[in-house]
Enzyme design. Sequence first.
Site, PDB file in Angstrom:
ATOM      1  N   GLY A  48      39.867  40.760  38.151  1.00 29.95           N
ATOM      2  CA  GLY A  48      39.611  39.924  39.571  1.00 29.95           C
ATOM      3  C   GLY A  48      37.827  40.123  39.461  1.00 29.95           C
ATOM      4  O   GLY A  48      38.148  40.857  37.726  1.00 29.95           O
ATOM      5  N   SER A  49      36.873  40.011  39.921  1.00 30.00           N
ATOM      6  CA  SER A  49      35.928  40.438  39.842  1.00 30.00           C
ATOM      7  C   SER A  49      35.337  42.137  39.529  1.00 30.00           C
ATOM      8  O   SER A  49      35.891  42.497  39.922  1.00 30.00           O
ATOM      9  CB  SER A  49      34.857  39.830  40.646  1.00 30.00           C
ATOM     10  OG  SER A  49      34.545  40.002  41.823  1.00 30.00           O
ATOM     11  N   THR A  50      34.255  41.924  38.611  1.00 24.63           N
ATOM     12  CA  THR A  50      34.296  43.764  38.694  1.00 24.63           C
ATOM     13  C   THR A  50      33.611  43.952  40.024  1.00 24.63           C
ATOM     14  O   THR A  50      33.814  45.281  40.477  1.00 24.63           O
ATOM     15  CB  THR A  50      32.493  43.443  37.615  1.00 24.63           C
ATOM     16  OG1 THR A  50      32.900  42.331  36.254  1.00 24.63           O
ATOM     17  CG2 THR A  50      31.804  44.967  37.156  1.00 24.63           C
ATOM     18  N   THR A  51      32.270  43.463  40.344  1.00 23.58           N
ATOM     19  CA  THR A  51      32.699  44.239  42.201  1.00 23.58           C
ATOM     20  C   THR A  51      33.728  43.941  42.480  1.00 23.58           C
ATOM     21  O   THR A  51      33.360  45.028  42.937  1.00 23.58           O
ATOM     22  CB  THR A  51      31.954  42.337  43.359  1.00 23.58           C
ATOM     23  OG1 THR A  51      30.683  41.281  41.900  1.00 23.58           O
ATOM     24  CG2 THR A  51      31.531  43.247  43.885  1.00 23.58           C
ATOM     25  N   THR A  52      34.337  43.873  43.243  1.00 21.25           N
ATOM     26  CA  THR A  52      35.540  44.293  43.457  1.00 21.25           C
ATOM     27  C   THR A  52      36.145  45.081  43.212  1.00 21.25           C
ATOM     28  O   THR A  52      37.026  45.861  43.596  1.00 21.25           O
ATOM     29  CB  THR A  52      36.303  43.126  44.114  1.00 21.25           C
ATOM     30  OG1 THR A  52      36.188  41.598  43.866  1.00 21.25           O
ATOM     31  CG2 THR A  52      38.201  42.985  45.194  1.00 21.25           C
ATOM     32  N   GLY A  53      36.526  45.001  41.522  1.00 23.25           N
ATOM     33  CA  GLY A  53      37.029  46.599  41.066  1.00 23.25           C
ATOM     34  C   GLY A  53      36.732  46.969  41.290  1.00 23.25           C
ATOM     35  O   GLY A  53      36.928  48.624  41.616  1.00 23.25           O
TER      36      GLY A  53
ATOM     37  N   GLU B 107      41.098  44.794  36.084  1.00 18.68           N
ATOM     38  CA  GLU B 107      40.632  43.949  34.580  1.00 18.68           C
ATOM     39  C   GLU B 107      39.771  43.092  34.916  1.00 18.68           C
ATOM     40  O   GLU B 107      40.251  42.414  36.189  1.00 18.68           O
ATOM     41  CB  GLU B 107      41.638  43.135  33.762  1.00 18.68           C
ATOM     42  CG  GLU B 107      43.052  43.633  33.147  1.00 18.68           C
ATOM     43  CD  GLU B 107      42.651  43.907  31.591  1.00 18.68           C
ATOM     44  OE1 GLU B 107      41.624  44.106  31.386  1.00 18.68           O
ATOM     45  OE2 GLU B 107      43.468  45.017  31.068  1.00 18.68           O
TER      46      GLU B 107
ATOM     47  N   LYS C 292      49.605  40.921  44.817  1.00 19.58           N
ATOM     48  CA  LYS C 292      49.255  39.996  46.181  1.00 19.58           C
ATOM     49  C   LYS C 292      48.325  38.903  45.508  1.00 19.58           C
ATOM     50  O   LYS C 292      47.819  39.110  44.303  1.00 19.58           O
ATOM     51  CB  LYS C 292      48.504  40.704  46.867  1.00 19.58           C
ATOM     52  CG  LYS C 292      47.924  40.424  48.317  1.00 19.58           C
ATOM     53  CD  LYS C 292      46.460  40.526  48.635  1.00 19.58           C
ATOM     54  CE  LYS C 292      45.499  40.404  47.542  1.00 19.58           C
ATOM     55  NZ  LYS C 292      44.983  39.059  47.607  1.00 19.58           N
TER      56      LYS C 292
ATOM     57  N   CYS D 262      38.714  34.532  31.874  1.00 19.06           N
ATOM     58  CA  CYS D 262      37.502  36.199  31.568  1.00 19.06           C
ATOM     59  C   CYS D 262      37.507  36.064  30.631  1.00 19.06           C
ATOM     60  O   CYS D 262      35.901  36.577  30.294  1.00 19.06           O
ATOM     61  CB  CYS D 262      38.895  37.299  32.229  1.00 19.06           C
ATOM     62  SG  CYS D 262      40.730  37.088  31.519  1.00 19.06           S
TER      63      CYS D 262
ATOM     64  N   GLU E 146      27.892  35.913  34.792  1.00 20.84           N
ATOM     65  CA  GLU E 146      29.415  35.193  34.335  1.00 20.84           C
ATOM     66  C   GLU E 146      29.287  33.576  35.074  1.00 20.84           C
ATOM     67  O   GLU E 146      29.827  34.015  36.247  1.00 20.84           O
ATOM     68  CB  GLU E 146      30.693  36.508  34.820  1.00 20.84           C
ATOM     69  CG  GLU E 146      31.679  35.527  34.267  1.00 20.84           C
ATOM     70  CD  GLU E 146      32.884  35.963  35.016  1.00 20.84           C
ATOM     71  OE1 GLU E 146      33.165  37.111  35.681  1.00 20.84           O
ATOM     72  OE2 GLU E 146      34.429  36.537  34.252  1.00 20.84           O
TER      73      GLU E 146
HETATM   74  P1  NAD Z   1      37.539  38.435  43.251  1.00 19.71           P
HETATM   75  O1  NAD Z   1      37.632  39.645  42.439  1.00 19.71           O
HETATM   76  O2  NAD Z   1      37.262  37.268  44.357  1.00 19.71           O
HETATM   77  O3  NAD Z   1      39.057  38.693  43.597  1.00 19.71           O
HETATM   78  C1  NAD Z   1      40.977  38.876  43.126  1.00 19.71           C
HETATM   79  C2  NAD Z   1      41.613  39.541  43.972  1.00 19.71           C
HETATM   80  O4  NAD Z   1      41.220  40.762  44.639  1.00 19.71           O
HETATM   81  C3  NAD Z   1      42.477  38.080  44.959  1.00 19.71           C
HETATM   82  O5  NAD Z   1      43.610  38.099  45.250  1.00 19.71           O
HETATM   83  C4  NAD Z   1      41.520  38.934  46.180  1.00 19.71           C
HETATM   84  O6  NAD Z   1      42.221  38.175  47.504  1.00 19.71           O
HETATM   85  C5  NAD Z   1      41.178  39.968  46.376  1.00 19.71           C
HETATM   86  N1  NAD Z   1      40.462  41.299  46.822  1.00 19.71           N
HETATM   87  C6  NAD Z   1      38.903  40.564  47.045  1.00 19.71           C
HETATM   88  N2  NAD Z   1      38.748  42.111  47.435  1.00 19.71           N
HETATM   89  C7  NAD Z   1      39.408  42.731  48.291  1.00 19.71           C
HETATM   90  C8  NAD Z   1      39.427  43.965  48.422  1.00 19.71           C
HETATM   91  N3  NAD Z   1      38.527  44.503  48.672  1.00 19.71           N
HETATM   92  N4  NAD Z   1      40.171  44.709  48.073  1.00 19.71           N
HETATM   93  C9  NAD Z   1      41.675  44.784  46.635  1.00 19.71           C
HETATM   94  N5  NAD Z   1      41.573  43.421  46.913  1.00 19.71           N
HETATM   95  C10 NAD Z   1      40.933  42.462  47.036  1.00 19.71           C
HETATM   96  O7  NAD Z   1      38.169  37.552  42.050  1.00 19.71           O
HETATM   97  P2  NAD Z   1      38.678  36.046  41.551  1.00 19.71           P
HETATM   98  O8  NAD Z   1      37.145  35.892  42.395  1.00 19.71           O
HETATM   99  O9  NAD Z   1      39.579  35.831  42.731  1.00 19.71           O
HETATM  100  O10 NAD Z   1      38.549  36.022  40.083  1.00 19.71           O
HETATM  101  C11 NAD Z   1      37.336  35.596  39.150  1.00 19.71           C
HETATM  102  C12 NAD Z   1      36.901  37.239  38.300  1.00 19.71           C
HETATM  103  O11 NAD Z   1      37.987  37.512  37.601  1.00 19.71           O
HETATM  104  C13 NAD Z   1      36.157  36.975  37.288  1.00 19.71           C
HETATM  105  O12 NAD Z   1      35.118  37.743  37.162  1.00 19.71           O
HETATM  106  C14 NAD Z   1      37.381  36.629  35.808  1.00 19.71           C
HETATM  107  O13 NAD Z   1      35.727  36.984  35.399  1.00 19.71           O
HETATM  108  C15 NAD Z   1      37.580  38.292  36.767  1.00 19.71           C
HETATM  109  N6  NAD Z   1      39.122  38.058  35.755  1.00 19.71           N
HETATM  110  C16 NAD Z   1      39.496  38.953  34.916  1.00 19.71           C
HETATM  111  C17 NAD Z   1      40.070  38.522  33.766  1.00 19.71           C
HETATM  112  C18 NAD Z   1      40.365  39.942  32.992  1.00 19.71           C
HETATM  113  O14 NAD Z   1      41.626  40.258  33.022  1.00 19.71           O
HETATM  114  N7  NAD Z   1      39.908  41.064  32.665  1.00 19.71           N
HETATM  115  C19 NAD Z   1      41.636  37.834  34.232  1.00 19.71           C
HETATM  116  C20 NAD Z   1      40.381  36.629  35.444  1.00 19.71           C
HETATM  117  C21 NAD Z   1      39.773  37.079  35.889  1.00 19.71           C
END
Ligand code: NAD
Length: 479
Positions: free
Chosen positions: A222-227, A244, A171, A278, A376
């Site tokens: 994605g973001s730490t909050t969502t992770g 990640e 996704k 990131c 960040e």
């Molecule tokens: P995000 O966390 O908003 O979204 C990432 C993905 O998660 C999207 O596909 C989104 O639709 C999905 N998502 C959102 N809520 C969800 C939930 N509750 N459950 C499951 N999936 C959900 O992140 P973003 O804004 O798309 O990306 C930016 C962030 O990603 C930054 O913090 C960046 O540092 C981080 N990032 C990390 C790496 C790494 O390898 N460490 C690489 C790229 C980006």
Amino acid sequence: MASQAHYSMTINGQAESGMATIAVINPATGGKIGEAPDCTAQQLDRAVASARQAFPLWRAAPPDERGAAMKAAAAILVENAEPLLRLLTSEQGKPHHEARREILGAAHWLNAFADLAIPVEINEATAERRSETRHVPIGVVAGISPWNFPVLLSFWKIAPCLKAGNTMILKPSPFTPLTMLRIGELLRDAFPAGVLNIITGGDALGPMLTVHPGINKVSFTGSTTTGKRVMESAAKDLKRVTLELGGNDAAIVLPDVDVDAVAKALFWAAFRNSGQICVASKRLYVHADIYDRFAQAFADYAGTIRMGNGAEQGTELGPVQNSLQFERVLTIIEDSKAQGHRFLTGGDARPVGPGYFIPVTIVDNPPEDSRVVQEEPFGPIVPLLKYDSVDEVIHRANASPYGLAGSVWSADTSAALAVAGRLETGTVWINEVQYLSPFQAFAGHKQSGLGVENGLGGLLEYTVPQTITVRAPVTACAL
Ligand code: NAD
């Protein structure tokens, strides 16, 4: 107006449209460029069922056969690089040359993992017993990727997942779904039906995936909050997770560097992809002895960079990818203004014109506890920070909940190595940044992640260990 192309999901090797769609915006113009299907719960169930059905045969295929299918898929990406990179630029904003690197990078990851083998560990081989540990696939994996590198980071998941013998439901982000949808269409015949499903949807789809009982592992970037949310929902049935997450990378510049050369290198470290990486350098610590010269060289070089629509030739930096991120970066600029920080360049809190453009913004030595240093920003803004001693700068660099990566810059590599060893991050680069490879582990420390991507460790994340011990057959006389 020209009619927009149609994009479909790939579920069980078939095209599927949505009952509803989500609009996709070109961040350089603010105009709508297409629609992505909004996957329903029933379609998700079908995707999971097809991935479950495909799993036994895919797992049983010899690893070389899986690798050959992956190489064929890589060739399709390379053949279609031109239209794919144009589509990627139009939805993500990055310049064409960066979009090309991303598409070709995805093909490179497929080729690299196609050849990577998982060794069997021999624990014991005696006359009495043989004990070995194999690494077997987990089942159906959900891959969830962000909008900054929608293609490359999806293939960081697809490549090891499929090579290890799992099936996948991928996704992409709702902000950048189109290129991965198109890739799903192109790869429809590259793998048996159900092995690689690509689905898209709005904010509800991610949580639907992570709680789905038919999914065995979630690989999330994605973001730490969502992770944290992903981990919480995966905990219900103990799905495996790889996370990640965000970073706030420090770059530490020792006083012996070639100031002009390092200023230029660090400009790109901070601003490539308009700061939306990131592992972008997000805090630049420069020794007090060279701070003023470095700041001047950094700002001078920034003044030569051309920001614009990534589809136009000569563009070096594109817009911020979406309106939410645009607003977020502006609040950080506004905060710096309100705190009276000095800007070496940029600082326009309300840029004008269409598209989500924010001029390159460099903040001159703000206090360590300011938002621009502690958070960040994920956009084209970076603080330059002055330090006096190595102990002090290491303390400041490590005083972060993040631990993704960092870099050290010096003419003396032993001095740089001594600093590198004291940084609490998963990757440290010396005299370079963002060197990433399918053969090299990439893992976030602290709140930057859990688990590892890339390298053998990254491949093993898509497996579970299975130990088998063999004794000679039990016979009546042995009893
Ligand atoms: P995000 O966390 O908003 O979204 C990432 C993905 O998660 C999207 O596909 C989104 O639709 C999905 N998502 C959102 N809520 C969800 C939930 N509750 N459950 C499951 N999936 C959900 O992140 P973003 O804004 O798309 O990306 C930016 C962030 O990603 C930054 O913090 C960046 O540092 C981080 N990032 C990390 C790496 C790494 O390898 N460490 C690489 C790229 C980006």
